[in-house]
Write a protein that holds these residues in place. Structure first.
Motif, mmCIF file in Angstrom:
data_model
loop_
_atom_site.group_PDB
_atom_site.id
_atom_site.type_symbol
_atom_site.label_atom_id
_atom_site.label_comp_id
_atom_site.label_asym_id
_atom_site.label_seq_id
_atom_site.Cartn_x
_atom_site.Cartn_y
_atom_site.Cartn_z
ATOM 1 N N LEU A 253 0.856 -1.183 0.000
ATOM 2 C CA LEU A 253 0.000 0.000 0.000
ATOM 3 C C LEU A 253 0.893 1.234 0.000
ATOM 4 O O LEU A 253 1.705 1.423 0.908
ATOM 5 C CB LEU A 253 -0.911 0.014 1.222
ATOM 6 C CG LEU A 253 -1.889 1.194 1.304
ATOM 7 C CD1 LEU A 253 -3.004 1.027 0.264
ATOM 8 C CD2 LEU A 253 -2.473 1.329 2.699
ATOM 9 N N THR A 254 0.748 2.062 -1.013
ATOM 10 C CA THR A 254 1.514 3.303 -1.095
ATOM 11 C C THR A 254 0.725 4.412 -0.421
ATOM 12 O O THR A 254 -0.447 4.661 -0.760
ATOM 13 C CB THR A 254 1.805 3.677 -2.552
ATOM 14 O OG1 THR A 254 2.551 2.614 -3.164
ATOM 15 C CG2 THR A 254 2.600 4.971 -2.647
ATOM 16 N N ILE A 255 1.363 5.065 0.542
ATOM 17 C CA ILE A 255 0.714 6.123 1.304
ATOM 18 C C ILE A 255 1.652 7.310 1.440
ATOM 19 O O ILE A 255 2.798 7.275 0.994
ATOM 20 C CB ILE A 255 0.261 5.642 2.702
ATOM 21 C CG1 ILE A 255 1.467 5.152 3.520
ATOM 22 C CG2 ILE A 255 -0.817 4.573 2.595
ATOM 23 C CD1 ILE A 255 1.128 4.825 4.966
ATOM 24 N N LYS B 168 1.401 10.318 7.600
ATOM 25 C CA LYS B 168 0.325 9.849 8.473
ATOM 26 C C LYS B 168 -0.268 10.980 9.310
ATOM 27 O O LYS B 168 -1.393 10.853 9.801
ATOM 28 C CB LYS B 168 0.818 8.714 9.363
ATOM 29 C CG LYS B 168 1.050 7.428 8.581
ATOM 30 C CD LYS B 168 1.350 6.239 9.465
ATOM 31 C CE LYS B 168 1.445 4.967 8.634
ATOM 32 N NZ LYS B 168 1.772 3.774 9.447
ATOM 33 N N ALA C 72 -4.776 8.814 2.646
ATOM 34 C CA ALA C 72 -3.916 7.686 3.016
ATOM 35 C C ALA C 72 -4.501 6.930 4.200
ATOM 36 O O ALA C 72 -4.506 5.692 4.225
ATOM 37 C CB ALA C 72 -2.505 8.200 3.350
ATOM 38 N N TRP D 62 -5.534 2.984 4.191
ATOM 39 C CA TRP D 62 -4.789 2.157 5.141
ATOM 40 C C TRP D 62 -5.728 1.474 6.123
ATOM 41 O O TRP D 62 -5.589 0.279 6.420
ATOM 42 C CB TRP D 62 -3.788 3.042 5.875
ATOM 43 C CG TRP D 62 -2.867 2.365 6.833
ATOM 44 C CD1 TRP D 62 -1.638 1.834 6.566
ATOM 45 C CD2 TRP D 62 -3.080 2.159 8.240
ATOM 46 N NE1 TRP D 62 -1.066 1.316 7.707
ATOM 47 C CE2 TRP D 62 -1.924 1.508 8.752
ATOM 48 C CE3 TRP D 62 -4.107 2.479 9.118
ATOM 49 C CZ2 TRP D 62 -1.800 1.160 10.105
ATOM 50 C CZ3 TRP D 62 -3.994 2.131 10.463
ATOM 51 C CH2 TRP D 62 -2.847 1.487 10.944
ATOM 52 N N THR E 182 2.434 -4.483 3.232
ATOM 53 C CA THR E 182 3.507 -3.608 3.691
ATOM 54 C C THR E 182 3.208 -2.202 3.186
ATOM 55 O O THR E 182 2.471 -2.007 2.216
ATOM 56 C CB THR E 182 4.874 -4.066 3.173
ATOM 57 O OG1 THR E 182 4.852 -4.099 1.743
ATOM 58 C CG2 THR E 182 5.215 -5.439 3.706
ATOM 59 N N GLU E 183 3.803 -1.223 3.853
ATOM 60 C CA GLU E 183 3.604 0.177 3.489
ATOM 61 C C GLU E 183 4.777 0.673 2.651
ATOM 62 O O GLU E 183 5.927 0.399 2.972
ATOM 63 C CB GLU E 183 3.505 1.056 4.735
ATOM 64 C CG GLU E 183 2.371 0.708 5.664
ATOM 65 C CD GLU E 183 2.427 1.519 6.959
ATOM 66 O OE1 GLU E 183 3.196 2.516 7.002
ATOM 67 O OE2 GLU E 183 1.732 1.161 7.921
ATOM 68 N N HIS E 184 4.448 1.386 1.606
ATOM 69 C CA HIS E 184 5.459 2.155 0.874
ATOM 70 C C HIS E 184 5.097 3.621 1.078
ATOM 71 O O HIS E 184 4.077 4.091 0.576
ATOM 72 C CB HIS E 184 5.460 1.803 -0.613
ATOM 73 C CG HIS E 184 6.331 2.709 -1.440
ATOM 74 N ND1 HIS E 184 7.674 2.874 -1.208
ATOM 75 C CD2 HIS E 184 6.027 3.523 -2.494
ATOM 76 C CE1 HIS E 184 8.175 3.728 -2.076
ATOM 77 N NE2 HIS E 184 7.190 4.144 -2.872
ATOM 78 N N VAL E 185 5.916 4.321 1.852
ATOM 79 C CA VAL E 185 5.634 5.710 2.189
ATOM 80 C C VAL E 185 6.438 6.621 1.271
ATOM 81 O O VAL E 185 7.666 6.549 1.234
ATOM 82 C CB VAL E 185 5.973 6.008 3.659
ATOM 83 C CG1 VAL E 185 5.645 7.455 4.004
ATOM 84 C CG2 VAL E 185 5.207 5.056 4.574
ATOM 85 N N PRO F 90 -3.938 6.995 -1.679
ATOM 86 C CA PRO F 90 -3.316 5.682 -1.525
ATOM 87 C C PRO F 90 -3.468 4.867 -2.812
ATOM 88 O O PRO F 90 -4.382 5.092 -3.590
ATOM 89 C CB PRO F 90 -4.121 5.055 -0.379
ATOM 90 C CG PRO F 90 -5.494 5.640 -0.561
ATOM 91 C CD PRO F 90 -5.275 7.046 -1.049
ATOM 92 N N TRP G 116 -1.999 4.167 13.915
ATOM 93 C CA TRP G 116 -1.823 5.269 12.965
ATOM 94 C C TRP G 116 -1.435 6.561 13.701
ATOM 95 O O TRP G 116 -0.515 7.264 13.285
ATOM 96 C CB TRP G 116 -3.098 5.477 12.164
ATOM 97 C CG TRP G 116 -3.016 6.584 11.163
ATOM 98 C CD1 TRP G 116 -3.216 7.921 11.377
ATOM 99 C CD2 TRP G 116 -2.693 6.452 9.768
ATOM 100 N NE1 TRP G 116 -3.043 8.636 10.223
ATOM 101 C CE2 TRP G 116 -2.722 7.763 9.220
ATOM 102 C CE3 TRP G 116 -2.387 5.377 8.950
ATOM 103 C CZ2 TRP G 116 -2.464 8.014 7.869
ATOM 104 C CZ3 TRP G 116 -2.125 5.620 7.598
ATOM 105 C CH2 TRP G 116 -2.174 6.925 7.075
#
Length: 218
Positions: free
Chosen positions: A6-8, A11, A17, A21, A32-35, A57, A200
């Motif tokens: 998940l691209t976010i 936060k 996002a 999420w 997994t997160e891609h920030v 996202p 979060w």
């Protein structure tokens, strides 16, 4: 099968996002997160509403790329039907989709004047009339859902897509000290108590403070 990604974005500031999420968390999707860092020029342009690329996202899962928060929610409902992201009853499901769509496309005055900022707290914040109209409408939506489906979430005993869509508004109401009626205050407390929301918020509070120009919805 590769784990979903998940691209976010931030936060602390990333309302969209957060919605995507939280949907993934409620669906119990292994991801997994891609920030995207705030100093990425394309990301900063989007954060400042200068770009319509809608990079966040976005979800990559099983060779499928899905962007736009509502599309992510519908996709998660398809692959994780037992998560109950949409109500089982057809009438309630239509109602849920309608208020999610309203949140997706509306409330521009609220977005503009009360941008999401989890680390911020502004007691006594003066809300202008158009934003107050949006707040009144959200209160009406919440009260109708809580009365119709019995709470403590918008469509009954478990959180769903609608709760994820309105979660950033909960954080806004907390940050800007917005006066709400008692059922809506209780609903905000219920959302903020979710383990995923606590996770979060903790991550948002750990972000650096140097992104001061990003007080805008993205």
């Amino acid at each position: 099968m590769a784990k979903a990604v998940l691209t976010i974005s931030s936060k602390n500031y990333g309302a969209w996002a957060l919605r995507g999420w939280l949907m993934c968390k409620l669906a119990k999707l292994d991801f997994t997160e891609h920030v995207i860092p705030a100093d990425d020029p394309a990301m900063k342009a989007e954060m400042l509403l200068l770009s319509a690329s809608m990079r966040v996202p976005s979800l990559d899962h099983d060779g499928i790329h899905v962007w736009d928060t509502l599309a992510i929610g519908e996709y998660l409902n398809e692959i994780k039907p037992r998560a109950g992201l949409l109500p089982g009853d057809r009438k309630a499901r239509a109602h849920c989709r309608a208020i999610c769509g309203e949140m997706h496309s509306g409330f521009s005055a609220l977005r503009g004047s009360l941008p999401m900022n989890i680390k911020g707290y502004f007691p006594g914040f003066k809300v202008w009339s158009r934003a107050q109209t949006d707040i009144d409408r959200i209160e009406a939506i919440w009260n109708e859902c809580l009365q119709t489906y019995g709470g403590p979430y918008l469509f009954g005993p478990r959180p769903c897509l609608a709760d994820a869509m309105f979660a950033p508004e909960v954080t806004r109401f907390v940050s800007y000290d917005v006066a709400l009626d008692l059922p809506c205050v209780a609903y905000c407390e219920t959302i903020m108590a979710l383990p995923a929301m606590r996770e979060w918020v903790a991550a948002a509070e750990a972000e650096p403070d140097e992104i001061d120009e990003l007080d805008a919805e993205f």
